[in-house]
Design a protein around this motif. Structure first.
Motif, mmCIF file in Angstrom:
data_model
loop_
_atom_site.group_PDB
_atom_site.id
_atom_site.type_symbol
_atom_site.label_atom_id
_atom_site.label_comp_id
_atom_site.label_asym_id
_atom_site.label_seq_id
_atom_site.Cartn_x
_atom_site.Cartn_y
_atom_site.Cartn_z
ATOM 1 N N GLU A 302 0.722 -1.214 0.188
ATOM 2 C CA GLU A 302 0.103 -0.197 0.027
ATOM 3 C C GLU A 302 0.816 1.386 -0.034
ATOM 4 O O GLU A 302 0.327 2.133 -0.709
ATOM 5 N N LYS A 303 1.830 1.211 0.738
ATOM 6 C CA LYS A 303 2.840 2.462 0.847
ATOM 7 C C LYS A 303 3.662 2.891 -0.654
ATOM 8 O O LYS A 303 3.756 3.823 -0.932
ATOM 9 N N GLN A 304 4.116 1.503 -1.135
ATOM 10 C CA GLN A 304 4.575 1.748 -2.562
ATOM 11 C C GLN A 304 3.761 2.285 -3.434
ATOM 12 O O GLN A 304 3.959 3.256 -4.158
ATOM 13 N N ARG A 306 1.206 4.325 -2.962
ATOM 14 C CA ARG A 306 0.943 5.859 -2.547
ATOM 15 C C ARG A 306 2.051 6.640 -2.995
ATOM 16 O O ARG A 306 1.887 7.791 -3.508
ATOM 17 N N SER A 344 11.583 7.183 -0.874
ATOM 18 C CA SER A 344 10.602 8.019 -0.662
ATOM 19 C C SER A 344 10.188 9.160 -1.795
ATOM 20 O O SER A 344 9.003 9.659 -1.774
#
Length: 351
Positions: A302-304, A306, A344
């Protein structure tokens, strides 16, 4: 009216006094328009055949009232005039007044219209307005939506059967996966494959993979698969293939964003136990995409997802003010995303 029922009706050479056609599947829409013209018979432009566009649509009632001298009926086509669209409540334009006038005219003069006119209204889309209700009451409306794969397969099989060429359902599904759901595109592709295998031949999945022209959606799916498998070489090669095929770089960026957004929504839905089909808001003919999105969602966290979506947004913003070339920036985004280390922010890679 369902498309199949309309086609069956036209096969019997039955014409209604009024039609309203709209929707995405333009090939089948134009095919029905041509059938109506053929059934109507000889057409003489300006006498018993009139086409009105957005600049001349105001003449529609005048044309309805003008006889087709020497001919039994007149065929009047309103093409892409916007007359089937609802206007904002705060905005009363000429087209909205014309909608009311035409709707009232049809209701008042329907018996005369039946005897003297075939009125065909064609637009890209339509809203629930009184005019459309009136057309349905006295004639027929048809929404030419993109077909579901099962309907596409049925139509393509009829074409191959005419040429005595064999093709199974698995191969046809592969063709749809590669070339998309546009009937115009698919008919061109199936004819190419028929020519390739010849009379009595069999079209195979390998033939489709070798000869069918991929739709941009299909190529973007492949690109995402390569990213998911951390294959940066194939990711960049696929991007360059799209550019070689003259796909605009901005369109590629938009398609990537749309697809990754859907994958992100699938990921969120799966993590929250929500129905994926409801979250994606897919049309009935798009339901086959659910498994594709679910498969691709497995590649990414999910982080990737986003972070990647934010990268694409930032790239779009920076390219518009001239801070970065869009093609170079997109290559950098892909390299970063397909890299072994999750970063990031991609900007470090090219500033």
């Amino acid at each position: 009216m369902q498309l199949e029922k309309l086609e069956q009706e036209l096969e019997t050479k039955t014409l209604r006094p009024i039609y309203a056609f709209y929707g995405e599947e333009q090939y089948l829409l134009e095919n029905c328009v041509n059938k109506i013209k053929k059934i109507f018979g000889q057409i003489i432009d300006g006498i018993n055949y009139v086409v009105l566009d957005e600049n001349s649509v105001s003449n529609v009632i005048s044309e309805l009232e003008t006889p087709s001298f020497g001919y039994e009926k007149k065929l009047i086509i309103l093409k892409k005039t916007g007359i089937l669209k609802k206007e904002a409540k705060t905005k009363k334009t000429n087209i909205s007044f014309l909608q009311e006038d035409l709707q009232n005219y049809i209701e008042t003069n329907i018996n005369q219209i039946k005897d003297t006119v075939i009125l065909l209204i064609i637009d890209e889309n339509a809203d629930k307005i009184k005019l459309l209700e009136t057309v349905e009451k006295h004639g027929a409306i048809c929404n030419f939506e993109k077909l579901k794969p099962i309907s596409i397969i049925k139509r393509l099989k009829k074409i191959t059967a005419l040429y005595k060429v064999n093709i199974d359902e698995k191969t046809l599904n592969k063709l749809i996966e590669v070339s998309g759901t546009s009937m115009q595109v698919l008919i061109n592709e199936i004819r190419k494959l028929i020519e390739y295998v010849g009379d009595g031949g069999t079209i195979t999945t390998k033939d489709v993979e070798t000869l069918a022209t991929p739709a941009i959606d299909s190529v973007v799916f492949d690109l995402i698969n390569y990213l998911g498998n951390k294959n940066i070489n194939k990711s960049l090669e696929t991007l360059h293939d799209l550019l070689y095929l003259k796909e605009p770089i901005q369109m590629i960026l938009i398609m990537l964003y749309r697809n990754f957004k859907k994958i992100y929504l699938v990921k969120l839905a799966q993590n929250s136990g929500i129905n994926v089909a409801n979250v994606l808001e897919l049309k009935p003919n798009q339901m086959f995409l659910i498994n594709k999105y679910k498969t691709q969602a497995k590649y990414f966290s999910e982080k990737q997802l986003r972070i990647f979506l934010n990268h694409l947004i930032e790239l779009d913003e920076r390219s518009k003010v001239g801070n970065i070339d869009l093609e170079i920036g997109l290559e950098a985004v892909l390299c970063n995303f397909a890299g072994k280390e999750e970063k990031s922010c991609y900007i470090q890679t090219y500033t």
